[in-house]
Design a protein around this motif. Structure first.
Motif: not given
Length: 88
Positions: A48-51, A79-88
């Motif tokens: 379902k999600n990263l968790l 110069e960088g990146i964003n690491i995002i996890s959308n958890i609902n």
């Protein structure tokens, strides 16, 4: 899962611009990118999600993000990146 969009991509039932794949994970460009190089990285095991991911999947995702992130930064001169996890 039968109706999971991401499982359909993993099983090659829906096309995607795959940028990296191994036995454990798949990474592909987002169809509506927020930024140049916007890439989705996920385990091939459905969750379902990263968790809910198991520790091996989390390890493999992290290693892939490092590899892919470095390649994206080089390709886009970012110069960088964003690491995002959308958890609902």
């Amino acid at each position: 899962m039968k109706d999971c969009l991401f499982c359909k991509i993993i099983n090659k039932k829906i096309p995607a611009d795959i940028v990296y794949e191994n036995k454990y994970i798949i990474a592909f460009f987002d169809i509506n990118p927020a930024n140049k190089g916007h890439t989705l990285v996920m385990p091939k095991n459905h969750s379902k999600n990263l968790l809910e991911d198991n520790e091996d999947d989390l390890k493999n995702i992290s290693l892939a993000i490092k590899k892919i992130g470095n390649a994206i930064m080089k390709a886009t001169n970012a110069e960088g990146i964003n690491i995002i996890s959308n958890i609902n």
